[in-house]
Design an enzyme around this catalytic site. Structure first.
Site, short mmCIF file in Angstrom:
data_model
loop_
_atom_site.label_atom_id
_atom_site.label_comp_id
_atom_site.label_asym_id
_atom_site.label_seq_id
_atom_site.Cartn_x
_atom_site.Cartn_y
_atom_site.Cartn_z
N HIS A 172 0.82 -1.20 0.00
CA HIS A 172 0.00 0.00 0.00
C HIS A 172 0.86 1.26 0.00
O HIS A 172 0.43 2.32 -0.45
CB HIS A 172 -0.91 0.05 1.24
N ASP A 212 -4.28 -5.49 -8.19
CA ASP A 212 -4.67 -5.01 -6.87
C ASP A 212 -5.02 -3.53 -7.04
O ASP A 212 -4.92 -2.96 -8.13
CB ASP A 212 -3.52 -5.21 -5.88
#
Length: 533
Positions: free
Chosen positions: A197, A276
């Site tokens: 992330h 993702d």
């Protein structure tokens, strides 16, 4: 039809639908947007669908009624039925009122594939009742680095021999009940200590090691018929050593060698490949938005997860019109998207299932409690403190929650009070004099609620909260117990603790099981832990 070939009717629908799509619809189908739990976003998508015809949406928390209402509005507005996705990694309780299963690592600690299947079955049945048809689970990354901040209790363990049968059982529980599964995060997270992330994660296994570990697990999921695979923002230099941004290896989401040549060609995966979240630092830190949008598709992903519309949609449209993005490449991805929709029965209007019956809800809750009781591992009990059978109603107990967020483990306190104890609670006591406070109590339970959380970048107990370990109160206190409701690796840094348990989950069933084990009401689980400690 998930995991099996489409019947002639479904194949005909795919080809006829693909043939009839406009250029705008082709570009829209590869965009899966967020905001499915936000009424304002849903209303805007319904209004703009004729101009920006997205192919899917991601949703999160809500009541069953709210999910149905929002998703019904979206499906009615869309000319092509939508993929509706959510994260259901250990069951449906993260998105709707449903039985709560412990985390995947706790299910792995219990070690029963039938219970893993039940978790997948429960997830699928509630998801389809909401109108959700796709879950980004199971997580089949391996916990090879104890400091990895992403896998941890989301993973099924660190050994392929144990991970494969459990993850496969969960997968079948999901897909047997009409929900598309997604194995993630290819080519495999869990080897370094970086959160994708925030920045690009790097899988530094050699090719031989990878084939024996992550490669073997993903190959097994493909063999089990997993419908989709998620590409992580994870570099894999052993397979793609030259693709770099400066001195940082590029993630698989930007690597045609990894996504197309390895997964699609070498491993033979024929299903849908999704990126993702394309906004994560692990890919966003490599390329600006327009170039990133195109590069993810060019690498071999079929779907852009959490695309921004209309920006990303317009980028695709311009790229096709200019010749940068070939229509044939786009059509190949849209064909796979339509094939998944047909496998889910969406072409026949199969967007909903009935709400699970009370008997099924009770059965799944019972399994969840069994999982929790079978996954309480006593790792260290040097002084024989456990079980604490000498405590009586009225005993004074202090519970301490150590967490990096606002976790408080409220069920622990409820269970202790229900047994007649007087309970006080502290959270992250940054206090050198904690040992003075501890003396006032008959028992002190220090509960570590630290596990993978996006952007935290750690699963260690760090920061001023550790001041409580000054003077090591646990050496003098007769009943000090440490329990991890998250990461199982705390003894690597808190190595002096004499009494320590792993529960592998902060779910309500896991909290109930921990209290019962502390007090000797249930036995500690036997068998090997699901990871090397």
């Amino acid at each position: 039809m998930l995991g099996r070939q489409l019947d002639p009717e479904a194949r005909q629908w795919v080809e006829a639908t693909l043939e009839g799509l406009s250029l705008e619809e082709l570009c829209g189908q590869v965009c899966c947007v967020g905001g499915g739990s936000d009424d304002a976003v849903v209303d805007r998508l319904c209004e703009t669908w004729p101009r920006v015809p997205v192919g899917g949406i991601f949703t999160w928390h809500g009541s069953l009624a709210d999910h149905r209402r929002r998703i019904a509005g979206l499906q009615t507005s869309a000319r092509i039925p939508l993929l509706v996705a959510s994260d259901l990694e250990s069951g449906p309780a993260s998105i709707v009122d449903a039985p709560q299963f412990p985390d995947a690592l706790a299910i792995a600690a219990a070690g029963n594939p039938e219970w893993a299947y039940a978790a997948g079955e429960c997830a699928a049945r509630f998801a389809r009742a909401c109108g959700i048809n796709w879950t980004f689970a199971p997580v089949v990354d391996l916990n090879l680095n104890p400091d990895n901040p992403i896998t941890n209790t989301r993973s099924w363990g660190d050994q392929p021999d144990r991970v494969i049968p459990l993850a496969a059982a969960f997968l079948h529980g999901v897909q047997d009940n009409g929900l598309a599964a997604c194995a993630k995060h290819f080519p495999g997270d869990g080897t370094d200590d970086v959160d994708q992330h925030v920045a690009t994660s790097v899988n530094r296994l050699s090719l031989e090691e990878w084939k024996r570990l992550h490669g073997r697990v993903f190959a097994a999921m493909i063999g089990e018929g997993v419908a989709t695979i998620m590409i992580g923002h994870i570099a894999f230099p052993a397979w793609d050593p030259e693709n770099c941004t400066g001195d940082v290896p590029c993630p698989a989401t930007l690597s045609q060698r990894i996504t197309t040549r390895l997964l699609r060609q070498e491993m033979g995966f024929r299903g849908l490949i999704t990126s993702d979240d394309m906004n994560m630092g692990g890919v966003a830190g490599c390329l600006g938005r327009p170039e990133r949008t195109l590069a993810i598709l060019e690498a071999g992903c079929d779907l852009l997860l959490l695309a921004h519309v209309p920006e990303d949609f317009e980028t695709l449209l311009r790229a096709v019109r200019s010749g940068r993005l070939k229509v044939g490449r786009l059509r190949a991805s849209v064909r796979r998207i339509l094939q998944l929709k047909a496998a889910l029965g969406l072409h026949r209007g199969a967007s909903w299932a009935s709400e699970p019956a009370a008997a099924d809800r009770a059965r799944w809750q019972e399994v969840a409690e069994k999982v929790a009781r079978a996954s309480v591992h006593c790792v260290r009990n040097e002084r024989g403190v456990l079980p604490l059978r000498r405590l009586r109603s009225g005993s004074r107990i202090l519970t301490v929650t150590m967490s990096l967020d606002d976790s408080k483990l409220p069920v622990v306190e409820e269970e202790l009070r229900r047994r007649g104890f007087q309970v006080d609670h502290l959270r992250n006591p940054a206090d050198c004099d904690f040992f003075h406070k501890a003396r006032r109590y008959d028992a002190v339970f220090v509960n570590l609620a630290i596990k993978a959380a996006w952007c935290s970048m750690t699963v260690r107990c760090v920061g001023p909260r550790n001041l409580m370990f000054m003077n090591s109160f646990y050496r003098e206190h007769p009943a000090a117990v440490f329990t991890s409701f998250g990461s199982p690796y705390h003894l690597r840094s808190l190595r002096n603790l004499p009494t320590y348990l792993n529960v592998y989950s902060d779910s309500a069933p896991s909290q109930r099981a921990a209290v019962a084990a502390w007090l000797g009401e249930i036995q500690f689980a036997g068998g090997r832990p699901p990871v090397r400690l």
